[in-house]
Design a protein around this motif. Structure first.
Motif, PDB file in Angstrom:
ATOM      1  N   SER A 160       0.826  -1.209   0.000  1.00 16.51           N
ATOM      2  CA  SER A 160       0.000   0.000   0.000  1.00 16.51           C
ATOM      3  C   SER A 160       0.860   1.259   0.000  1.00 16.51           C
ATOM      4  O   SER A 160       1.924   1.316   0.640  1.00 16.51           O
ATOM      5  CB  SER A 160      -0.935   0.001   1.203  1.00 16.51           C
ATOM      6  OG  SER A 160      -1.833  -1.089   1.141  1.00 16.51           O
ATOM      7  N   LEU A 161       0.383   2.275  -0.718  1.00 13.67           N
ATOM      8  CA  LEU A 161       1.110   3.532  -0.896  1.00 13.67           C
ATOM      9  C   LEU A 161       0.393   4.682  -0.191  1.00 13.67           C
ATOM     10  O   LEU A 161      -0.795   4.591   0.124  1.00 13.67           O
ATOM     11  CB  LEU A 161       1.227   3.871  -2.385  1.00 13.67           C
ATOM     12  CG  LEU A 161       1.777   2.791  -3.321  1.00 13.67           C
ATOM     13  CD1 LEU A 161       1.753   3.301  -4.759  1.00 13.67           C
ATOM     14  CD2 LEU A 161       3.184   2.377  -2.908  1.00 13.67           C
ATOM     15  N   ASP A 162       1.130   5.776   0.003  1.00 10.85           N
ATOM     16  CA  ASP A 162       0.490   6.953   0.601  1.00 10.85           C
ATOM     17  C   ASP A 162      -0.374   7.707  -0.413  1.00 10.85           C
ATOM     18  O   ASP A 162      -1.364   8.343  -0.039  1.00 10.85           O
ATOM     19  CB  ASP A 162       1.520   7.880   1.255  1.00 10.85           C
ATOM     20  CG  ASP A 162       2.642   8.320   0.324  1.00 10.85           C
ATOM     21  OD1 ASP A 162       2.700   7.859  -0.847  1.00 10.85           O
ATOM     22  OD2 ASP A 162       3.481   9.141   0.755  1.00 10.85           O
ATOM     23  N   HIS A 163      -0.013   7.639  -1.686  1.00 11.88           N
ATOM     24  CA  HIS A 163      -0.834   8.217  -2.752  1.00 11.88           C
ATOM     25  C   HIS A 163      -0.397   7.599  -4.079  1.00 11.88           C
ATOM     26  O   HIS A 163       0.613   6.896  -4.142  1.00 11.88           O
ATOM     27  CB  HIS A 163      -0.704   9.753  -2.798  1.00 11.88           C
ATOM     28  CG  HIS A 163       0.699  10.238  -2.996  1.00 11.88           C
ATOM     29  ND1 HIS A 163       1.531  10.558  -1.942  1.00 11.88           N
ATOM     30  CD2 HIS A 163       1.441  10.450  -4.121  1.00 11.88           C
ATOM     31  CE1 HIS A 163       2.705  10.952  -2.413  1.00 11.88           C
ATOM     32  NE2 HIS A 163       2.677  10.884  -3.728  1.00 11.88           N
ATOM     33  N   LYS A 164      -1.136   7.824  -5.104  1.00 12.07           N
ATOM     34  CA  LYS A 164      -0.834   7.233  -6.406  1.00 12.07           C
ATOM     35  C   LYS A 164       0.568   7.629  -6.854  1.00 12.07           C
ATOM     36  O   LYS A 164       0.920   8.811  -6.890  1.00 12.07           O
ATOM     37  CB  LYS A 164      -1.857   7.691  -7.450  1.00 12.07           C
ATOM     38  CG  LYS A 164      -1.716   6.980  -8.784  1.00 12.07           C
ATOM     39  CD  LYS A 164      -2.851   7.333  -9.733  1.00 12.07           C
ATOM     40  CE  LYS A 164      -2.737   6.563 -11.040  1.00 12.07           C
ATOM     41  NZ  LYS A 164      -3.865   6.868 -11.956  1.00 12.07           N
ATOM     42  N   GLY A 165       1.368   6.625  -7.185  1.00 12.01           N
ATOM     43  CA  GLY A 165       2.747   6.872  -7.594  1.00 12.01           C
ATOM     44  C   GLY A 165       3.655   7.255  -6.448  1.00 12.01           C
ATOM     45  O   GLY A 165       4.811   7.629  -6.676  1.00 12.01           O
ATOM     46  N   GLY A 166       3.171   7.143  -5.211  1.00 11.51           N
ATOM     47  CA  GLY A 166       3.918   7.603  -4.048  1.00 11.51           C
ATOM     48  C   GLY A 166       4.817   6.553  -3.434  1.00 11.51           C
ATOM     49  O   GLY A 166       5.375   5.688  -4.119  1.00 11.51           O
ATOM     50  N   SER A 167       4.923   6.600  -2.108  1.00 12.46           N
ATOM     51  CA  SER A 167       5.842   5.731  -1.364  1.00 12.46           C
ATOM     52  C   SER A 167       5.084   4.621  -0.640  1.00 12.46           C
ATOM     53  O   SER A 167       3.953   4.821  -0.191  1.00 12.46           O
ATOM     54  CB  SER A 167       6.620   6.561  -0.331  1.00 12.46           C
ATOM     55  OG  SER A 167       7.399   7.560  -0.955  1.00 12.46           O
ATOM     56  N   GLU A 168       5.748   3.485  -0.519  1.00 11.27           N
ATOM     57  CA  GLU A 168       5.170   2.362   0.211  1.00 11.27           C
ATOM     58  C   GLU A 168       5.035   2.693   1.701  1.00 11.27           C
ATOM     59  O   GLU A 168       5.946   3.292   2.290  1.00 11.27           O
ATOM     60  CB  GLU A 168       6.036   1.112   0.069  1.00 11.27           C
ATOM     61  CG  GLU A 168       5.990   0.455  -1.300  1.00 11.27           C
ATOM     62  CD  GLU A 168       6.941   1.067  -2.306  1.00 11.27           C
ATOM     63  OE1 GLU A 168       7.090   0.509  -3.402  1.00 11.27           O
ATOM     64  OE2 GLU A 168       7.560   2.123  -1.987  1.00 11.27           O
ATOM     65  N   LYS A 169       3.925   2.286   2.290  1.00 15.05           N
ATOM     66  CA  LYS A 169       3.779   2.335   3.744  1.00 15.05           C
ATOM     67  C   LYS A 169       4.622   1.173   4.272  1.00 15.05           C
ATOM     68  O   LYS A 169       4.115   0.088   4.574  1.00 15.05           O
ATOM     69  CB  LYS A 169       2.307   2.194   4.138  1.00 15.05           C
ATOM     70  CG  LYS A 169       1.407   3.328   3.629  1.00 15.05           C
ATOM     71  CD  LYS A 169      -0.056   3.053   3.967  1.00 15.05           C
ATOM     72  CE  LYS A 169      -0.996   4.039   3.286  1.00 15.05           C
ATOM     73  NZ  LYS A 169      -1.011   5.362   3.898  1.00 15.05           N
ATOM     74  N   ALA A 170       5.903   1.433   4.386  1.00 14.75           N
ATOM     75  CA  ALA A 170       6.875   0.354   4.568  1.00 14.75           C
ATOM     76  C   ALA A 170       6.859  -0.249   5.962  1.00 14.75           C
ATOM     77  O   ALA A 170       7.242  -1.406   6.146  1.00 14.75           O
ATOM     78  CB  ALA A 170       8.282   0.875   4.263  1.00 14.75           C
ATOM     79  N   TYR A 171       6.413   0.505   6.933  1.00 14.50           N
ATOM     80  CA  TYR A 171       6.373   0.018   8.310  1.00 14.50           C
ATOM     81  C   TYR A 171       5.210  -0.962   8.497  1.00 14.50           C
ATOM     82  O   TYR A 171       5.091  -1.618   9.536  1.00 14.50           O
ATOM     83  CB  TYR A 171       6.198   1.192   9.276  1.00 14.50           C
ATOM     84  CG  TYR A 171       4.846   1.849   9.132  1.00 14.50           C
ATOM     85  CD1 TYR A 171       3.803   1.503   9.973  1.00 14.50           C
ATOM     86  CD2 TYR A 171       4.602   2.764   8.102  1.00 14.50           C
ATOM     87  CE1 TYR A 171       2.548   2.064   9.811  1.00 14.50           C
ATOM     88  CE2 TYR A 171       3.357   3.314   7.939  1.00 14.50           C
ATOM     89  CZ  TYR A 171       2.334   2.968   8.800  1.00 14.50           C
ATOM     90  OH  TYR A 171       1.090   3.502   8.624  1.00 14.50           O
ATOM     91  N   CYS A 172       4.344  -1.036   7.490  1.00 14.61           N
ATOM     92  CA  CYS A 172       3.183  -1.932   7.542  1.00 14.61           C
ATOM     93  C   CYS A 172       2.758  -2.269   6.113  1.00 14.61           C
ATOM     94  O   CYS A 172       3.463  -1.993   5.163  1.00 14.61           O
ATOM     95  CB  CYS A 172       2.001  -1.273   8.254  1.00 14.61           C
ATOM     96  SG  CYS A 172       1.034  -0.119   7.240  1.00 14.61           S
ATOM     97  N   CYS A 173       1.597  -2.853   5.966  1.00 12.49           N
ATOM     98  CA  CYS A 173       0.815  -2.801   4.724  1.00 12.49           C
ATOM     99  C   CYS A 173       1.413  -3.523   3.526  1.00 12.49           C
ATOM    100  O   CYS A 173       1.250  -3.094   2.383  1.00 12.49           O
ATOM    101  CB  CYS A 173       0.519  -1.349   4.371  1.00 12.49           C
ATOM    102  SG  CYS A 173      -0.165  -0.425   5.760  1.00 12.49           S
TER     103      CYS A 173
END
Length: 387
Positions: free
Chosen positions: A246-259
Motif C-alpha cells: 500500500s502507498l500513501d498516494h498514487k505513484g507515491g511511497s510504500e507504507k513500509a512500516y506496515c501494509c
C-alpha cells in the motif's frame, strides 16, 4: 433553543472546515474507516511486488491429515483467526483457513513488513549500495545528521534506538502512527521527526523509524521498495502470488512500516529464508552474517518501556524463548505472525483480526502461546503418527 442550535451549527461548521484542510486528509480517512483492518488494502493505492518465478511449496506425506487440538479452537475463534499454517523441513504440513480466506487471499502484514524492510537493507548492503549498518543516515537523508555530535546510523534505525520524537500510538487519531497509516504524505511525517536524545541508548519501538529505513533503500538502490524486494527476495523465493504494498498516494511511497499484503503461504517464505540463514535454492539472497545480526537482540540497549536490557528485538525481528526453543518471529499489530523454530526446522504462520491484550513476562502478546502450542501439538502428531 435557537441559541443552542446556532452554537451547534457553528461547531459543525468549524469542525467541517478543519477537516477540509488538505493537511487533515488523514483525519477524514480516520473518521470514515476508523481502526485499521486486515483487509483494507483496496482503500489505498498499491504497488505490485511481482512474483515472476512462482513455485508451490512441496507437501509433506501427512499434509492436512493432522488436526488442531480442540482445546485451542476457542482461542482461534476468539482472536478471529483467518489462516494457520505449519511448514517443516521445507514442506507444507498443515494449513487451515476461516471466513472467506484461502491460500491465495491477501491479508495485511501490518508490522511484519518491518522485517521485510530489514531484509531489504541486508540485500542493499550485500549489493554494495550501503556500506554497512554503521553508515550515517545523513549520507542518504541529510535532514538526519547527529545529536550532540553523535551521528545517527542505519544500525540505530534497525534496532529502534534512533532517539526521535515519534509517538507510537494506535488509538489516537492525532498520533503520527495514524498520520502514516491514513495520510497521503509519508515524507512529511517522517522528515518532520526530530532527534531528541542520543541514539543507540534506548530501544523505543517507532514505526516512523522503519519508514525512514525504506526511504534509505529507495535512495541507495534507485528503485522503489516494491521493485527491489520483488527482484531480490520475492521472485528468488518463488512466491506464488504477487503481493501488494500500500502507498500513501498514487505513484507515491510504500507504507513500509506496515501494509505488505499477501497470503499465509507466501508470508511463510520469509520465515524459511531466516531458517536457511539467508539462502534459497543454494543462492545466498541475504548474507548469513546479516541474518545472524538481524535476529540477535542488542542487550546493550535499554528498553525504554520496561527499563531493562533489550532481550527481544534485533534488526526489526522479534525473539522469544518457548519450551526450550529460541523462536525468531515477525509480528503485526492484529496478530499477524511468522514464527521460525530452528530446533523443529519449522515455520508457523498465523493471520487474524485480533491478538492477545495481555503480555507475558517476556513482553510478548499472550496469544502467541496459543499458536506455538497448537503448532507444537501438530508437529508431535506428525512425529508420533497419531492422526
Amino acid at each position: 433553543m435557537k441559541k443552542i442550535i446556532g452554537a451547534l451549527l457553528l461547531v459543525c461548521i468549524f469542525v467541517g472546515g478543519y477537516l477540509l484542510i488538505p493537511s487533515n486528509y488523514y483525519l477524514r480517512q480516520t473518521i470514515v474507516h476508523l481502526y485499521p483492518k486486515i483487509d483494507q488494502y483496496p482503500i489505498f493505492e498499491n504497488r505490485k511486488v511481482s512474483a515472476k518465478d512462482p513455485q508451490p511449496w512441496e507437501t509433506a506425506d501427512v499434509y492436512n491429515k493432522l488436526s488442531i487440538n480442540p482445546a485451542y479452537l476457542p482461542q482461534f475463534k476468539k482472536h478471529g483467526t483467518v489462516a494457520f499454517l505449519v511448514i517443516q523441513d521445507s514442506a507444507l504440513v498443515f494449513e487451515q483457513y476461516w471466513e472467506d480466506y484461502s491460500d491465495q487471499k491477501r491479508s495485511n502484514s501490518f508490522s511484519m513488513a518491518k522485517s521485510i524492510v530489514s531484509l531489504a537493507i541486508g540485500c542493499a548492503i550485500d549489493d554494495g549500495f550501503i556500506a554497512n549498518t554503521e553508515q550515517a543516515v545523513s549520507d542518504f537523508i541529510p535532514e538526519f545528521n547527529s545529536f550532540n555530535g553523535k551521528k545517527l546510523t542505519i544500525k540505530h534505525l534497525l534496532t529502534m534506538s534512533a532517539g526521535v520524537d515519534f509517538e507510537e500510538s494506535y488509538v489516537s487519531p492525532f498520533s503520527p502512527t495514524t498520520q502514516l497509516y491514513y495520510g497521503d504524505n509519508l515524507k512529511d511525517v517522517v522528515y518532520g521527526m526530530k532527534m531528541i536524545e542520543e541514539p543507540g541508548i534506548y530501544f523505543n519501538y517507532q514505526s516512523g523509524v522503519t519508514q525512514l529505513l525504506a526511504f534509505i533503500v529507495e535512495k541507495a538502490t534507485g528503485e522503489s521498495l516494491s521493485a527491489y524486494v520483488s527482484r531480490r527476495l520475492w521472485t528468488p523465493m518463488h512466491a506464488e502470488e504477487d503481493a501488494l504494498w500500500s502507498l500513501d498516494h498514487k505513484g507515491g511511497s510504500e507504507k513500509a512500516y506496515c501494509c505488505f499484503n499477501s497470503n499465509a503461504r507466501d508470508f511463510a517464505r520469509f520465515g524459511q529464508l531466516i531458517l536457511n540463514n539467508g539462502s534459497w535454492d543454494g543462492n545466498q539472497l541475504v548474507s548469513a552474517s546479516y541474518i545472524k545480526e538481524a535476529i540477535t537482540p542488542d542487550t546493550l540497549l535499554i528498553d525504554k518501556k520496561y527499563n531493562e536490557p533489550n532481550r527481544h528485538y534485533g534488526y526489526q525481528f522479534w525473539k522469544l524463548s518457548f519450551e526450550g526453543s529460541e523462536v525468531v518471529y515477525m509480528r503485526g499489530m492484529l496478530g499477524q505472525y511468522v514464527f521460525v523454530i530452528p530446533e523443529k526446522r519449522a515455520i508457523v504462520v498465523r493471520l487474524g483480526h485480533k491478538r492477545g491484550e495481555n503480555y507475558t513476562s517476556q513482553h510478548y502478546p499472550d496469544d502467541i502461546d496459543v499458536w506455538l502450542k497448537a503448532a507444537s501439538d501438530l508437529l508431535n502428531q506428525k512425529e508420533n503418527k497419531t492422526f
